[in-house]
Design a protein around this motif. Structure first.
Motif, short mmCIF file in Angstrom:
data_model
loop_
_atom_site.label_atom_id
_atom_site.label_comp_id
_atom_site.label_asym_id
_atom_site.label_seq_id
_atom_site.Cartn_x
_atom_site.Cartn_y
_atom_site.Cartn_z
N PHE A 67 37.13 50.42 34.75
CA PHE A 67 36.71 51.45 33.80
C PHE A 67 37.13 51.00 32.51
O PHE A 67 36.64 51.32 31.55
CB PHE A 67 37.25 52.54 34.17
CG PHE A 67 36.92 53.32 35.36
CD1 PHE A 67 35.55 53.15 35.75
CD2 PHE A 67 37.80 54.36 35.99
CE1 PHE A 67 35.16 53.88 37.11
CE2 PHE A 67 37.31 54.88 37.36
CZ PHE A 67 36.14 54.75 37.65
N ARG A 68 37.91 50.18 32.60
CA ARG A 68 38.83 49.56 31.26
C ARG A 68 37.86 48.53 30.64
O ARG A 68 38.07 47.65 29.72
CB ARG A 68 40.19 49.14 31.39
CG ARG A 68 41.16 50.16 31.62
CD ARG A 68 42.42 49.62 31.33
NE ARG A 68 42.90 48.54 32.13
CZ ARG A 68 43.69 48.74 33.29
NH1 ARG A 68 43.83 50.22 33.42
NH2 ARG A 68 44.03 47.99 34.03
N GLY A 69 36.70 47.94 31.45
CA GLY A 69 35.91 46.81 31.39
C GLY A 69 36.66 45.47 31.67
O GLY A 69 35.72 44.31 31.18
N GLU A 70 37.49 45.36 32.33
CA GLU A 70 38.09 44.17 32.83
C GLU A 70 37.29 43.48 33.88
O GLU A 70 37.42 42.29 34.15
CB GLU A 70 39.29 44.28 33.22
CG GLU A 70 40.52 45.03 31.85
CD GLU A 70 41.83 45.31 32.45
OE1 GLU A 70 42.38 44.65 33.49
OE2 GLU A 70 42.47 45.81 31.71
N LEU A 71 36.38 44.22 34.61
CA LEU A 71 35.58 43.70 35.74
C LEU A 71 34.37 44.15 35.61
O LEU A 71 33.99 45.70 35.01
CB LEU A 71 36.29 44.06 36.99
CG LEU A 71 37.43 43.63 37.57
CD1 LEU A 71 38.13 44.19 38.68
CD2 LEU A 71 37.33 42.05 37.90
N THR A 72 33.31 43.68 35.93
CA THR A 72 31.88 44.19 36.15
C THR A 72 32.02 44.93 37.47
O THR A 72 32.79 44.87 38.38
CB THR A 72 30.93 42.98 36.24
OG1 THR A 72 31.08 42.16 37.40
CG2 THR A 72 30.86 42.04 34.88
N ALA A 73 31.05 45.83 37.62
CA ALA A 73 30.73 46.45 38.93
C ALA A 73 30.73 45.41 40.04
O ALA A 73 31.40 45.65 41.23
CB ALA A 73 29.38 47.40 38.94
#
Length: 243
Positions: free
Chosen positions: A58-64
């Motif tokens: 959710f914080r954009g630190e990982l892709t799905a």
């Protein structure tokens, strides 16, 4: 009472049978790794890893996809699988999960009925657009909706009042003219009511309601009647306490 103008729906386990699909993916994973864990225990451990990793997504630190690889690497490690290959496990799980994709009975017909009644429709979901939009597109449902609001669009999640208010704003209605429909008591009922919306609980298992004054349905086909639509359409009487 303010006439009903909009219906805001959760997606997973409200319209889309995410639980059944998850079990299918985990069965494939268990078979491939010869895991003997009880399916319900495996589901619970998998869910715990989702909860731990989702904030990074959710914080954009990982892709799905990256979140899935990390999830299955950690899960298999916890289960004692030597040198777990998270990428391969993701492929195994995801293939079976997608093959099992299904809507809950009556989901498509429900959206058509609500649109025919002149109601505005949105999906409000605590997951990322990349994943949720794919599900809706797979079933051709995106055209039935006036708005799709995902956690990465909002920067907040149900039960934060801002999430429901954003959905109402996207539909151009005030909270008192909207109803939230979903399977989570905390996220789709309590949160929505605190934000000034009405709520209907999708209670497929028939559990006792924490508040019996909240309307509930076990089947989606029963929702229009709870909303008062068959005889009186979108101006229908809101029947508090009908179950």
């Amino acid at each position: 009472m303010t006439p009903l103008r909009a219906v805001i729906l959760d997606l997973d386990d409200t319209l889309f049978d995410d639980t059944a699909c998850t079990h299918a993916g985990l069965r494939a994973l268990a078979t491939g790794h010869r895991l003997t864990l009880d399916p319900h225990d495996l589901f619970a451990q998998h869910a715990a890893h989702i909860r731990a990793i989702d904030p990074l997504l959710f914080r954009g630190e990982l892709t799905a996809h990256g979140a899935r690889v990390l999830r299955f690497t950690r899960l298999l490690t916890d289960l004692g699988v030597p040198a777990p290959d998270g990428e391969a496990a993701t492929h195994t799980y995801r293939s079976a999960y997608r093959q099992a994709w299904t809507l809950l009975d009556g989901a498509g017909a429900l959206l058509s009925t609500l649109r025919a009644a002149g109601l505005k429709l949105a999906v409000l979901t605590n997951y990322v657009r990349e994943v949720q939009a794919e599900k809706l597109a797979h079933f051709g449902l995106e055209g039935q909706l006036d708005a799709l609001l995902c956690i990465d669009d909002l920067g907040c999640a149900k039960p934060d009042p801002r999430a429901y208010h954003a959905a109402c704003a996207a539909l151009g209605v005030r909270p008192e003219a909207a109803v939230m429909v979903g399977d989570s008591w905390a996220n789709d009922v309590e949160g929505a009511r605190h934000a000034g919306l009405r709520a209907v609980w999708v209670n497929r298992a028939g559990h006792p309601a924490p508040d019996p004054q909240v309307p509930s349905v076990q089947r989606l086909v029963d929702l229009p009647a709870v909303l008062g639509l068959p005889r009186s359409g979108a101006e229908g009487v809101w029947r508090e306490g009908k179950t």
